[in-house]
Structures are given as C-alpha cells and as structure tokens.
Design a protein around this motif. Sequence first.
Motif, short mmCIF file in Angstrom:
data_model
loop_
_atom_site.label_atom_id
_atom_site.label_comp_id
_atom_site.label_asym_id
_atom_site.label_seq_id
_atom_site.Cartn_x
_atom_site.Cartn_y
_atom_site.Cartn_z
N VAL B 31 -13.17 -3.37 -17.63
CA VAL B 31 -13.16 -4.73 -18.01
C VAL B 31 -12.05 -5.44 -16.97
CG1 VAL B 31 -13.42 -4.07 -20.32
CG2 VAL B 31 -11.12 -4.23 -19.40
N GLY B 32 -12.09 -6.72 -17.05
CA GLY B 32 -11.24 -7.66 -16.27
C GLY B 32 -12.02 -7.90 -14.94
N PHE B 33 -11.32 -8.20 -13.74
CA PHE B 33 -12.29 -8.35 -12.47
C PHE B 33 -11.95 -7.44 -11.44
CE2 PHE B 33 -9.23 -11.52 -13.17
CZ PHE B 33 -8.39 -11.67 -12.07
N PRO B 34 -12.86 -6.60 -11.36
CA PRO B 34 -12.21 -5.39 -10.30
C PRO B 34 -12.97 -6.05 -8.94
CG PRO B 34 -14.29 -4.84 -11.45
CD PRO B 34 -13.69 -5.85 -12.25
N GLU B 67 -3.27 -8.29 -0.28
CA GLU B 67 -3.13 -8.37 -1.94
C GLU B 67 -2.08 -6.99 -1.91
OE1 GLU B 67 -5.63 -7.81 -5.80
OE2 GLU B 67 -6.33 -6.82 -3.97
N VAL B 68 -1.16 -7.09 -3.27
CA VAL B 68 -0.73 -6.18 -3.53
C VAL B 68 -1.25 -5.63 -4.90
CG1 VAL B 68 1.59 -4.96 -4.29
CG2 VAL B 68 1.51 -6.80 -2.57
N ILE B 69 -1.77 -4.55 -4.86
CA ILE B 69 -2.45 -4.11 -6.12
C ILE B 69 -1.78 -2.79 -6.69
CG2 ILE B 69 -4.09 -2.61 -4.92
CD1 ILE B 69 -6.02 -3.55 -7.24
N ALA B 70 -1.52 -2.92 -8.04
CA ALA B 70 -0.57 -1.54 -8.47
C ALA B 70 -1.69 -0.84 -9.13
CB ALA B 70 0.36 -2.25 -9.29
N MET B 71 -1.40 0.54 -9.30
CA MET B 71 -2.09 1.45 -10.19
C MET B 71 -1.42 1.94 -11.02
SD MET B 71 -4.85 2.61 -7.38
CE MET B 71 -5.84 1.71 -6.50
N ILE B 72 -1.56 1.84 -12.27
CA ILE B 72 -0.83 2.35 -13.51
C ILE B 72 -1.62 3.06 -14.37
CG2 ILE B 72 0.89 0.65 -13.34
CD1 ILE B 72 -0.48 -0.54 -15.95
N GLY B 73 -0.92 4.11 -15.20
CA GLY B 73 -1.67 4.90 -16.11
C GLY B 73 -1.08 5.92 -16.05
N PRO B 74 -1.20 6.77 -17.43
CA PRO B 74 -0.63 8.20 -17.58
C PRO B 74 -0.82 9.34 -16.62
CG PRO B 74 -2.57 7.81 -19.28
CD PRO B 74 -2.27 6.48 -18.49
N SER B 75 0.13 10.30 -16.58
CA SER B 75 0.10 11.17 -15.57
C SER B 75 -1.20 11.98 -15.66
CB SER B 75 1.16 12.33 -15.83
OG SER B 75 2.36 11.86 -16.20
N SER B 250 3.15 -6.67 -8.05
CA SER B 250 1.96 -6.55 -7.67
C SER B 250 1.23 -7.86 -8.02
CB SER B 250 1.06 -5.56 -8.30
OG SER B 250 1.09 -5.67 -9.64
N HIS B 251 -0.07 -8.18 -7.16
CA HIS B 251 -0.81 -9.50 -7.64
C HIS B 251 -1.81 -9.02 -8.78
CE1 HIS B 251 0.04 -10.36 -3.08
NE2 HIS B 251 1.18 -10.71 -3.97
N ARG B 252 -2.50 -7.80 -8.60
CA ARG B 252 -3.20 -7.40 -9.51
C ARG B 252 -2.76 -6.11 -9.94
NH1 ARG B 252 -9.28 -6.92 -8.35
NH2 ARG B 252 -8.69 -6.34 -6.37
N THR B 253 -3.21 -5.58 -11.14
CA THR B 253 -2.76 -4.35 -11.80
C THR B 253 -4.26 -3.67 -12.25
OG1 THR B 253 -0.75 -4.88 -12.28
CG2 THR B 253 -1.56 -2.96 -13.47
N ALA B 254 -4.36 -2.34 -11.93
CA ALA B 254 -5.69 -1.48 -12.09
C ALA B 254 -4.99 -0.53 -13.22
CB ALA B 254 -6.26 -0.93 -11.07
N TYR B 255 -5.40 -0.27 -14.28
CA TYR B 255 -4.98 0.66 -15.25
C TYR B 255 -6.42 1.77 -15.30
CZ TYR B 255 -4.28 3.07 -19.59
OH TYR B 255 -3.90 4.32 -20.36
N GLU B 263 -9.07 -0.96 -16.85
CA GLU B 263 -8.87 -2.54 -16.62
C GLU B 263 -8.28 -2.62 -15.42
OE1 GLU B 263 -7.26 -4.21 -20.08
OE2 GLU B 263 -6.94 -6.17 -19.19
N VAL B 264 -9.06 -4.02 -14.84
CA VAL B 264 -8.22 -4.58 -13.59
C VAL B 264 -8.15 -5.96 -13.96
CG1 VAL B 264 -8.37 -4.70 -11.23
CG2 VAL B 264 -9.66 -2.89 -12.31
N ASN B 265 -6.87 -6.57 -13.50
CA ASN B 265 -6.74 -7.82 -13.86
C ASN B 265 -5.46 -8.58 -13.04
OD1 ASN B 265 -8.29 -9.97 -15.26
ND2 ASN B 265 -7.96 -8.67 -17.15
N GLU B 266 -5.39 -9.65 -13.11
CA GLU B 266 -4.01 -10.25 -12.75
C GLU B 266 -2.98 -9.49 -13.50
OE1 GLU B 266 -4.11 -14.78 -11.90
OE2 GLU B 266 -6.05 -14.38 -12.57
#
Lengths: 462, 288, 430
Positions: B31-34, B67-75, B250-255, B263-266
């Motif tokens: 979801v979001g805009f990848p 762009e600075v894109i951050a990737m987050i999520g559990p281990s 980051s500008h965008r964040t990807a979960y 999800e990827v979104n601003e």
Amino acid sequence: MQTSNLIIALLVMSALAYFFGYQRSRGFARQLGGVSNLHSLPTYYGMRVALWCGLPSVLLLFVCLAFEETIISKMLLSGIPDEIRPTSIAEYNLLMNKIENLASGALSSEGVKPALLDAAAALGYLRDMSQRLLTGLAMLVAGGGGFWGWWRMSAQLRARQQVEKIFKGFLLLCASLAIFTTLGILLSVIFESVRFFQQVPISEFLFGLEWSPQTAIRPDQVGGSGSFGAVPLFLGTMLISFIAMTVAVPAGLMSAIYLAEYAGSKVRSFVKPALEILAGVPTVVYGYFAALTVAPLIRDTGTSMGLSVTSESALAAGLVMGIMIIPFISSLADDVINAVPQTMRDGSLALGATHSETIKQVIIPAALPGIVGGVLLAVSRAIGETMIVVMAAGLAANLTVNPLDTVTTVTVQIVTLLVGDQEFDSAKTLSAFALGLMLFLVTLGLNYIALRVVKKYREQYE
Amino acid sequence: MSALTMNLTATASEENSFDSAPEQTVVEDTVGFPLVDDPKIRARNASVFYGDKQAIFNIDLDIGKHEVIAMIGPSGCGKSTFLRTINRMNDTVDGCRVSGEFLLEEDNIYGSKMDVVELRARVGMVFQKPNPFPKSIFDNVAYGPKIHGLAGSRVELDEIVENSLKRAGLWAEVKDRLQQPGTGLSGGQQQRLCIARAISISPEVILMDEPCSALDPIATARIEELIAELAENYTIVIVTHSMQQAARVSHRTAYFHLGKLVEVNETEKVFTTPEHKLTEAYITGRFG
Amino acid sequence: MSKSSKPNATTERIRQTLAKRYRAEKRFRLYGVVAILFGLLCVATLFVDIIGKGHGAFRQTYIQLSVDYDADILGISDINDAQQLALADFSGLVKKSLRTRFSDVSGRKDKRQLYRLVSNSAEYDLTDRLKTAPALLGQSEKRWVLADDDIDTYFKSLNSSDGAFVGRTSEKQQQWVQSLIDAGQIELRFNSQFFSNGDSREPEQAGIGGAIVGSLFTLFITLALSFPIGVAAAVYLEEFAPKNRWTDFIEVNINNLAAVPSIIFGLLGLAIFINFFHVPRSVPVIGGLVLAVMTLPTIIISSRAAIKAVPPSIREAGIGIGASPVQVVLHHVLPLALPGMLTGTIIGMAQALGETAPLLMIGMVAFIVDVPGGFTDPATVLPVQIFLWADSPERAFVEKTSAAIMVLLAFLITMNTFAVILRKRLERRW
C-alpha cells in the motif's frame, strides 16, 4: 627386595590402609546412626588413610633411589687407595665401570689390583645393604603413616577436604612439570656448556670461522687440537632454513589464502586433509625422501645443466624441509585469515575492490601480525629440524652460501657428536651441548616473540 | 521533496497486474506509493532465496534520485537483505539467489553486462558496525580511489581524501593525524570515516545498513546531520531500527514485514496516518 | 539492455582499469591453485616414490633345494643329543645340496659364488626343521630356503622396465638363477620374516619385528606417563589455577615447550635422565620418558581445549547441588571432556611414534638383533630402524627401508584416522 616388588608391596599396603580406613568410618557411621552423620563419605576416609600410608613411603623411596648411586660411589671412592684414586672425570668413569663389571662378573678378576677387587666386593655389599635398608625404611614409613592416619580418624574429620587438597597439590605438581622441564633443559645444556667454555673461549665459538671438532684423545697424540668456530654451522643452518622458507612461505600462504577465500566447501574438505598428511609424515621419512630421491634428482639435473652439484646439497635438504613446513604455515595462516572479521571483506568489496585486491590490500595487512607469528614459528621449526638434515645434508662445515654445495647445521653436529660413545670431558662432546644451548636460546626467543605476536593478534579481533 | 515527483496515481495493484507474475496473487499488495517517475533504482518482482528459504517476496519498489528512503521493520523482515541486493553484496553469501528485475537507472544490476566492480563503485555502502581497515586514516579514504585508479597523482589523491573527509564532516577532527590508524578513532568518528571512504569514489547511491546502531546518541545526531547534507548530492537508502531516526532523516519510508513490503509512503504519512494495519501496529510499538 | 545512461567521469575511468584488474585477479587465483597443486603433488610424489620402492619388500626370493639330511655330513649319530645337533654342520648340508643341483660347478671360486646363492639363514632353517622333525635324519626332502639379498634384488629386477639390476651378482650366478627359473625352483613368497625378525646385517633376514615391539613398549611408557600427567595439568590450569604469576609462567612454559625442537629433549634425556639419574640407555624406559616429556605440551594444550569446551552451566549445575569443585570436575567435567582429550592424546602418540631425533641421543640407535622382551631390554624403534637402514650401503636395504616407512605410515594414518573418527563420533555440540 627389588625396587619394582617394593613398589608393588607399598601399593598393596595402601590398598589395605584404604580398606581399614573405610571400615573404621563405617563403624563411626553405625554408632552415629548413618553415613550422613559423618563429615565426609567413607571412601574419603579410606583414601585419606591410604594416602597417609602410600604417599610418604613412595616419596621416601624415590628420594633414596635418586641419591643411592651417588652415595654408594662416594663411599666406594673413599675406600680406594691414593695411588689409583682417579684425578679426572674420565678416569673416574673408567674406574667405576671397571668396578661395576668386576662386581657383575662381566670382567674376570685375573690380574686385577686387589684394591679393585675389594671395591667390587664392597659395591656388592653396599648395594645389598642399601636395598635392605630401603625396604625396611619404606615399609616402616608406610606402616607408621597408615597407622597414624587410621588412629587419628574421627567422625568430624574433614577427610574430603584433606584428600582434595592433596589431589589439587598433585594437579599443581603436574602442571608445574612444564617449568621443571624447561629448567631441566636449561640446566642440562648450561652445565655442560660452561665446562665447554672453560676449554674453548666463547668468542672463538661464536665468531670462529672454522669447525673441526676432532680433538686428540690423549695429550701426547699427534693431530688437530680441534677448532670450534661455529659460524659455518650457523650459516649452514640459516642457508637451509632460508631455502626451506622460500619454498614453504609462498606455497603455504597461497594455499591457505586459496582455501580460505576462494575454495568451495567441497574442495576445502578434500584438499585440507590431503595437505595435512604432509604434516603427519615423520621427519625421518622426509630425510629418506631427500637423501634418496630429491638429492640425486637435483644432482643429475644440475650436472646435465653443467653445474657442479654435490650429492648432499643444501638445496635438497632445504627443499624437502620446505615441503614439510608447507602444511604448518598453511594451517596457521588459514586460522589467522579466518580470524579477520567478515566486515573487513565486506567493507572492501562494497567499495568495488576485486577479491584479490581485498585479499592483498585489506586481509593480508590485517592478518599480517598473525602471519608473521606463524612464519617465525616455522623458522624456529626449520632451525631445529634434525632428521632431514642429518640424512640429506653433509658433515662438511663449509663456509658458503651456495645452495648447491654441502653445508652442515647445528642439529647435524649435535647428533654426530653425541651418537655413539661419548667422553664427557672432551671438548668435542661438550661442544654439542654448547650448540644445544644456542639452539635452545634461539628457538626459545623465536617462539616467545611469535607466540606473543599471535596472542596480541587474536586479542585484537576477539 | 521538490526533486521528487510522486506517482500518486499508480496504485500497487495496478503495477502488479502490469508485471503479472502468477504467484503474485498470494502476495499481500503493497500500500502507499512504491513507484516514482524516473527512479534511480527500480526493483520489480524482487525475490531473494537463501538455499530453500525465501527471504524476500516479490517486492516492487522505486527509489528516486536524491531521495532519502528509510527501510524499517522488525528484525528478520528482510530490509537488510533487500538493501544488499542493490549492490550485489549477496553475491558473497553461499547459496543466495536473487530473482526479479533490478535497474540502476537504465542498467540491469544483475545483467551480464553489469560489472560488479563498477556497480559497487556506483553504489557505495556503509555498514552497521564501523569497519575501518587496519590502516591509517588517510589510507582508509585513499583505498577506493587507489584501487580504481581515480587519482592521477599524489596531489589529486590528497585532494580527494581531503574533500571526502570534509564532506563526511571529519576533516577538522583528523587533519592533523591523517597517518594515525583509523581504528584509533571513536565509534562515531570511525563511522564517519567509513562514510568518507564510501564517498571518496563519488558513488551515485549510498546504502546505509543501520549505520548508527553501534553509536551513542551524540554520534548518531552527527551522522543524521550528515545524511541530510549528503542527500543533496546522493541517493541514500538507509535501513534503520529506530523509527525516530527514519522520521528525522528520510523523505519516504518503506515498512517491511516477514520479507514483504507492506507499505511505502511519505515519511510523515507513515508515522502519522499509516494506511496498513501492520504498519500502524509496528509504529505504535505493539511489536518490534 | 542498452547503456543509455551516460556514464559519469568516475565510472568511465573505472571502466578503463577493469580489464587489467581482472587479469590480476585471475593471476592471483592461479597462484593459489598452483600452490595447492604443488602441495598435492608433493604428497603424491612422496607416497608414489615410497610405495614404488618399498612394495617389493613384502615378498622375498626363495630357492628350492633338495636337502638330503645325511647323518655323515651333519656328524650326528644320536638325533636326540642336543649338543650334537648344536654342533652339526648344517652349512655343509646346504652346500652339498647346491653342489648336487649344479653338479657341473667346479673350482673354489665358482663354488664360493654358488654357495652365495642362498642366505646363510638357510642352515638355521634346516637346523630348526630337523629339530622339529627328527625322523627326517637320513631322509631327503625338497625345501624352500631364503635366497641371498643380491640374488633377491637381481631376481626382482628381472622384469622391471629399467632392465635387470646386476649389482654384485656375477654372470655365473645370473646363469644359475636362469636355470632355477627354468626349473621353477626359484620364486617370490610372502615375507613373513620381515614382520617377525629383528634387525640383521643381512638384508634378506632383516625385519621390523624388533622395532615394532620396541616402539610399542616405548609408546606404552610414553602414554602411561604423559596422559595422566597431561590431563592433570590441564585440569589444574583450566579449573583450579589462580590467576597469578606462577600460573602465567606455567602457561608460557607449556606453549614454548610445544615449539622447542625435539632434539633438545634428547639432550635433556642424556644429561638428566642418563647421566644424572642413571637410567640405562637404549631401553624403552628412557625412550618413553623422553617422548613423554616431549608430548606433554601437546596433550596439555588439547586437553585444555577439551575442558574449555564443556559449558560452564554444567559446572554451575554441579556446584548448585552442593558438590565440591573437585567432585564437579571428576564427576562431570572430565567425562564430558574425555573424547577431546583422547583425540589430542592419540595425535600426541602419533607424534611420538614418528619421532627420531631425540632417541638418537639416548642410545636407541644401537644395532639390536633380538626382539625386546620387556621395558628394560635394549630396543630400537621403528623410525630409528628406518634411519639405520637408510644409512646402510646394501642395495636391498632401500627396499626394506621403504617398506618399513610404509608400515610406519600405516600406523600413523590409522591412529590419525581413529582420532578423527573419535572426534566426529563423540563430539558434542552445546
């Protein structure tokens, strides 16, 4: 009683002591209403009594045995008339041998001086006496100790602690043997070396350019007084070690790098044990290989190229020694390369370095202390290696660095000088111990530095 | 954000049907805009396997220029694995297999024409633990230019090293001790040294794999400032454990969740009004 | 995919260096492959060389003689008289048989050559034969006797590709051998004496039996001393040693001793054990003592590693139920560490079995014909036997030496394989 029988007797007594101690503690337990009322388990009480019985007596036995011979010969010597009293160690050894052989009947008593016959008889008597005395004394101590241990028992006795204390003492003694060994090595080489340096000045030994240890046995004999300049030996040792290292370091290092960095697990699981076979081959086999296969091969090849190669060339010995050391360097290098953290590799690869650039410019510099330590250990091995050079290098102490010539090494000379009959007062025999001292000090220094370097290196990445 | 043109209209499902791989139906849609216009990096239907185990499932993601894109999520969610596919660091892992399409601008990252040396020179990387080489500070930074032959002379090399250290914000602290070992610096300095090392060969993209996880808060703040400055010249992909850090830099964040891109979104949107339930659960701390 | 993106200056420069760098990469890899192939080649050469030279020694040449146990030649009137039997002229019997077989030989010189066809052990063989079968007196039988080593070497080389090795054999002897071949009276038989005999000056009679037994006695002493002491030292250092100077000093000493040249231990044995403690030379006891001192560091180091591998939780569990530290070690740690200790010990024993240099110093290098019967009988060991034979000038000893090496290597490979299997079987992963 013979010593072996005496030891068995003492063991039997200890076993009995164990039994009595065990029984007595059981008796205490019955009075107090169960083993749980004792301080320790009955086995500990048994062991404690057994130790009281066995330990002092066996210790006494060993101390006595160690000094028995010395005391007996001192007593013998005091009974010998002045005119045949030995004046040097050689004469002393000769005399003692003679008396020994007379006593055992190996030498017939015909035409022997009566004083010697008396001495031989005295020797037999003294031996017999000391044996009896020892037997009696040891039994007495064992019995007395055992009884003391048994008599002093009580339910509150901290038997377990006492037994464990002795056990730990025994462990400490075993661990300390390493120190005694080093001490023993030092004493054995230093003592004789000092005697050698009384006859030959240390400066001549260290800086003299000529080595021919044949000395006249009697002072009136014609012939060389021997020269003990060890430089040709040092140079020969270094030459052969150098040849060995020029073979072993590149081959060992490159195979370690390939195995650690490039080879797949299948190749690794086959090649590593195959190379380790080289490490398990006894040195006498390498010596045989060098003398019978490699040396003739090198000589023939050299001759066909118009070079004059001796059949005991330094090259043959060095080459084979190098082959022997390959797995040594390769496994040490493999260890240190694997100890370099993966993040180093990643860091370099992520910058776009090729694998070989990463190895050459990051991994090897990072592993360098460990590799240097390993190489130093290998050098120490090469210097101390004996059988290959004894079998494939010569005895001629040439002062040369030509690998096609014959050279001799420190270890070859030690073996040559000490195999066979030795007179422990001639400079010839003693020089072997001086060489041994040099060898020990040099290898000790190399090992010490190498082990420190490797230890430092390991700590760096732990 | 001005440099970015978000492809707001294209939804994930439309893009997926466009690529139409059969097994994609089982994958939860992102979801979001990848996807963005004219991306620097384009990943389509990206999957990664370790032996028989699949670590990444059919991910579609674009990363824009500057762009600075951050990737987050559990281990274990696959964010680091995805990061390492971009400069093919997974090549060194035994039994690792990558499928899907990866483009760096127009060039196929996994194509036969792509040279891995060249790729990694274009896509730099900074690791979780600072890993300076056991060399001097100068040699650490000079290593890249040297192996790639980027400096024609010693003067040029000095210049590159100085510039890189300046851009990494380390020059002032180390200019008097360039010949001392890089391992003697503090943790934060070491990490900035590694950043200087990465930018010494002028990459187009910098991948950062939890660059601050081994650092104290003050050193972290320095690095975060640096990321903001670097964003003017480079595309930055940063994997982080810290949601605050993602929010700050980051500008965008990807979960990522269990190997899937959820999800990827601003960034603002992800942390204020997440579209997906899982994202919401993660950022509100219900699991992590 | 076309390269539509214009590469920037940096990428362009990198691209120019690529070909050269990949060549360097290839070269470097090649060095590694070459190094490994060199190592493997060495292994292969060593084994091929030794097996090629030594395999022949397991079979020995025998010659068939028709022996006539003639009481007159022997000078025996009463077969049950042991003294007569001991003095009997069996060598004359052998000579007579040879003269009968080659009846055309005359002249002292030729006859002496003829007698040299068979080993001088033939007469002992016949002595034993008559002792066990007294009824043969006055009878005759066909008997295979050992050929001389020169004949053995010549006969074995007859079919080799390099042509026959003549050595010291004369032309006449070669003709006789040919005649024996034609009559089927010469053949190669399994050389059981090689495994049962002691050393000998005559290559055809020399065996490694004495050396093997000597090695076993020596190794037994080594094991009996070094295993308990090594384990005890390791237990102390790992479990009880306080962190102090003495402990550090012990560790430094152990590590250094592990790398001290073996010959130094020979000097120790000579100066301390023989000259000071008057241990007799040339016997398994002194050999075992020296080798035990030498292998101790190896055993201590590997035993320590094995103890270290036992997780602390085991110790904590033991202490937790009130066992004393000594009990914990004896009941829990040692049994768990035992496989690792045994592996290290086997490797140490293999090392001791192959060791030669220190034993030369302590008189194990003597020429000993008898198979030793105990720990205080003069003995030699397998590697020293190899060293002695390698020095012997007789051609036939080359074969014997290589064969002895094969036996030694077989022992070592077995021990090492056993150690590896033991480690694999009993290794626990915590």
